[in-house]
Design an enzyme around this catalytic site. Sequence first.
Site, PDB file in Angstrom:
ATOM      1  N   HIS A  85       0.923  -1.253   0.090  1.00 37.39           N
ATOM      2  CA  HIS A  85      -0.297   0.020   0.057  1.00 37.39           C
ATOM      3  C   HIS A  85       0.676   1.128  -0.072  1.00 37.39           C
ATOM      4  CE1 HIS A  85      -0.019   0.152   4.514  1.00 37.39           C
ATOM      5  NE2 HIS A  85       0.150   1.209   4.260  1.00 37.39           N
ATOM      6  N   ASP A 221       1.007  -7.769   2.441  1.00 37.68           N
ATOM      7  CA  ASP A 221       1.390  -5.925   2.017  1.00 37.68           C
ATOM      8  C   ASP A 221       2.616  -6.086   1.949  1.00 37.68           C
ATOM      9  OD1 ASP A 221       0.829  -3.595   1.849  1.00 37.68           O
ATOM     10  OD2 ASP A 221      -0.730  -3.446   3.630  1.00 37.68           O
ATOM     11  N   SER A 637       3.866   2.231   8.419  1.00 37.73           N
ATOM     12  CA  SER A 637       3.768   1.236   7.622  1.00 37.73           C
ATOM     13  C   SER A 637       4.887   0.973   6.669  1.00 37.73           C
ATOM     14  CB  SER A 637       2.655   1.622   6.471  1.00 37.73           C
ATOM     15  OG  SER A 637       1.362   1.282   6.873  1.00 37.73           O
TER      16      SER A 637
HETATM   17  N1  ARG Z   1      -4.677   0.813   7.210  1.00 34.64           N
HETATM   18  C1  ARG Z   1      -3.324   0.588   6.641  1.00 34.64           C
HETATM   19  C2  ARG Z   1      -2.700   1.962   6.846  1.00 34.64           C
HETATM   20  O1  ARG Z   1      -3.245   2.684   7.362  1.00 34.64           O
HETATM   21  C3  ARG Z   1      -3.374  -0.137   5.250  1.00 34.64           C
HETATM   22  C4  ARG Z   1      -3.966   0.895   4.251  1.00 34.64           C
HETATM   23  C5  ARG Z   1      -4.150   0.305   2.889  1.00 34.64           C
HETATM   24  N2  ARG Z   1      -5.336   1.102   2.198  1.00 34.64           N
HETATM   25  C6  ARG Z   1      -6.405   0.450   2.106  1.00 34.64           C
HETATM   26  N3  ARG Z   1      -7.390   1.533   1.866  1.00 34.64           N
HETATM   27  N4  ARG Z   1      -6.699  -0.613   2.180  1.00 34.64           N
HETATM   28  O2  ARG Z   1      -1.877   2.381   6.028  1.00 34.64           O
HETATM   29  N1  GLU Z   2      -1.342   1.430   7.505  1.00 37.91           N
HETATM   30  C1  GLU Z   2      -0.600   2.451   8.179  1.00 37.91           C
HETATM   31  C2  GLU Z   2       0.440   3.199   7.631  1.00 37.91           C
HETATM   32  O1  GLU Z   2       0.238   3.660   6.352  1.00 37.91           O
HETATM   33  C3  GLU Z   2      -0.098   1.738   9.418  1.00 37.91           C
HETATM   34  C4  GLU Z   2      -1.274   1.628  10.417  1.00 37.91           C
HETATM   35  C5  GLU Z   2      -1.222   2.245  11.475  1.00 37.91           C
HETATM   36  O2  GLU Z   2      -1.696   3.369  11.661  1.00 37.91           O
HETATM   37  O3  GLU Z   2      -0.938   1.802  12.362  1.00 37.91           O
HETATM   38  O4  GLU Z   2       1.323   3.741   8.044  1.00 37.91           O
END
Ligand code: ARG
Ligand code: GLU
Length: 701
Positions: A85, A221, A637
Amino acid sequence: MRIRRNIVVALLALFSLQSYAEEGMWLPSLIGQTKLKDMQAKGLKLTAEDLYSINQASLKDAIVTLGGCTGEMISGEGLFITNHHCGYGNIQSHSTVEHDYLTNGFWAANKQEELPNPGYTASFLVKMEDVTEDVLKGVKPDMDEAKKDEVIAKNKESIIARATKNNGYNARIEALYYANQYFLFVFEKFEDVRLVAAPPSAIGKFGGDTDNWMWPRHTGDFCLFRIYADKDNKPAKYSPDNVPYKPKKFFTISTKGVKEGDFTFIYGYPGRTSEYIVSDAVKYIAEEGNPHKIKLRTIRLDIMNRYQAKDPVVRIQYAAKNAGVANKWKKMQGEAKGIEKLGVVAEKQELENRFQEWAAGKPEYENLLPQFRELYAEVRPLDFAFDYYTEGFNGIELMSFAANFASLDASLTKEKAAALKERVKTFYKNYYQPIDQESAKALMAEFVKNVPAEFQPAVLKENAGNLDNWIDGLFTETILLDSSKVYRILDGDPSEIAGAMANDIAVQVNKSFVDFYKENVIGKRDVLNSRIEKLYTAYMKGLMEMQPDHVFYPDANSTLRIAYGKVDGFNPSDAVRYKCYSTLEGIMEKDNPEIYDYNVPQRLRDLYEAKDYGRWEVNGTVPVAFIATNHTTGGNSGSPVINGNGELIGVNFDRCWESTMSDIKYDSDLCRNIAVDIRYVLFLIDKYAGANYLIEEMKLN
Ligand code: ARG
Ligand code: GLU
């Protein structure tokens, strides 16, 4: 009796003031003084110098910041890993309907096939140091705030100039603990970063937004990039003559896996947390800010999803936009729930009561909380309007696009005009008018309905009774959506561009909205917020004085941090226990060709059928992801998840939904980061993609 009760209250207070062992994001250069002993007691086998050193290669030299994400070096030839991502925008930009790397994945068969990504950079931290004294040099207690800020800004400038003189580095100074301390961060930035490999989205984004922020999770991921440097191993602009960068340090990868209770730590660039904000601020976020922003994003997502499902071109065009909108949308929902569940507002109020008692008779502190209360009450309506402005008005793509032109004047240079043209190109490439036009109507309807009249610009009020027609007119009359006209103007004399655009209806609407907001909301809000910031500087200092035995960590601010904890399952709700790892079995359980987010690639199904797992098999399956108690946030991330020996065991990519309030309040029973198990990554590279040559350049243990 009374005494006994007081003791109990005091003990309870003490307990809730102490951070949990796992809570915190620590500065690597201070780890020896703050948390190293605790880390070692829990399983760390490394020394402070192994983690962070400016005299010898240390783990910090294996970490890169990618602007919003983290990556880590995994070979001596410039190879680094981060999340799928995180590379998503790059993967999208190389994708077309014919060469759809989003759908099919991308595996460069050799270095010649790796894909350059103009504008994408990776930076290593050269060093960090406490510069508080130098930043505050010449600041006198009796100076007014403006004067203080001026002196501080000058000092910062000269410290940065000194740190970057003749070495090609760049540097920034960040305030920590609400400007009770300042740190200098010096970086070496590499600009030739090439895409090496990415799994198909059905692996790298498996579970999509259905599973995002959730456990159990089965997302592969990850993606791989390579840094290129000039012949002297120094940063250079993209050139075919560049060679793979040789990092000072890269991670050894552990293939031995993890089990419940194992010590782990995370090294990376967490973006922003607000652990010390007062109850009024938390209340606003949970009760007003988040619910309204969620509603506005739901509107946009419903519209995007509908059009994307109909047309494969639109699906690619809006892939990254959709993911971005959906991601925060879901996070805010988890956060609001978590704040509620933990009773964060009441807990903060309780802390504030104690602070107030403690502060009595201390002139520096005793008026802080009443002042907070006053300022937050004043800023609340402005925050509300501002949220609608950023999420509603700026959610209209045509309006954010128009902003590019509304701010121009006749002094536009050739270079700036060329840069503008690049932005314009990207805009057209990823723009689908029906989505935007429909969103614009729905967003403006919400704006009119919810934002008090005093924060509605005249242009909106005039058209409020006739929104749809007004917006249709706007989209038809503007020349901004006629790319050939816009390019013709941009290719002309730069000094005439502003003039040629000024009369455009979309540019004018944008300008009247923006000007109105600057004058009536943003300016006033900035003033109040800077007063609030000053209160926090004192409040933070007071909190530290009130609890002298407590080791405080500074809020995240996109600077390098270490968080540590252990691999651990949890109970998300009554009667439910989550295990700490997931496996390929779970992917196959979710498999459903009818559901976009769960449509497992045939090749993975085949490997599963044949149980063709090679050396990556564990107990008859392949481990996929695991959770741990490390305190992380957005920006983490792609961060390495590391074992006690300093070896890479996983790549961080998310938190559990029940955890997302940890940006405001961490709780060790509920907060878990999610990592993809490095063995799943290796399995995919080896067995799924047959890209064993990549594994050969890594160091496995
Ligand atoms: N939640 C994760 C982060 O905050 C992964 C995001 C990937 N994007 C998505 N819409 N699935 O970055
Ligand atoms: N997916 C998140 C990022 O882009 C990390 C997840 C979180 O916020 O802990 O950094």
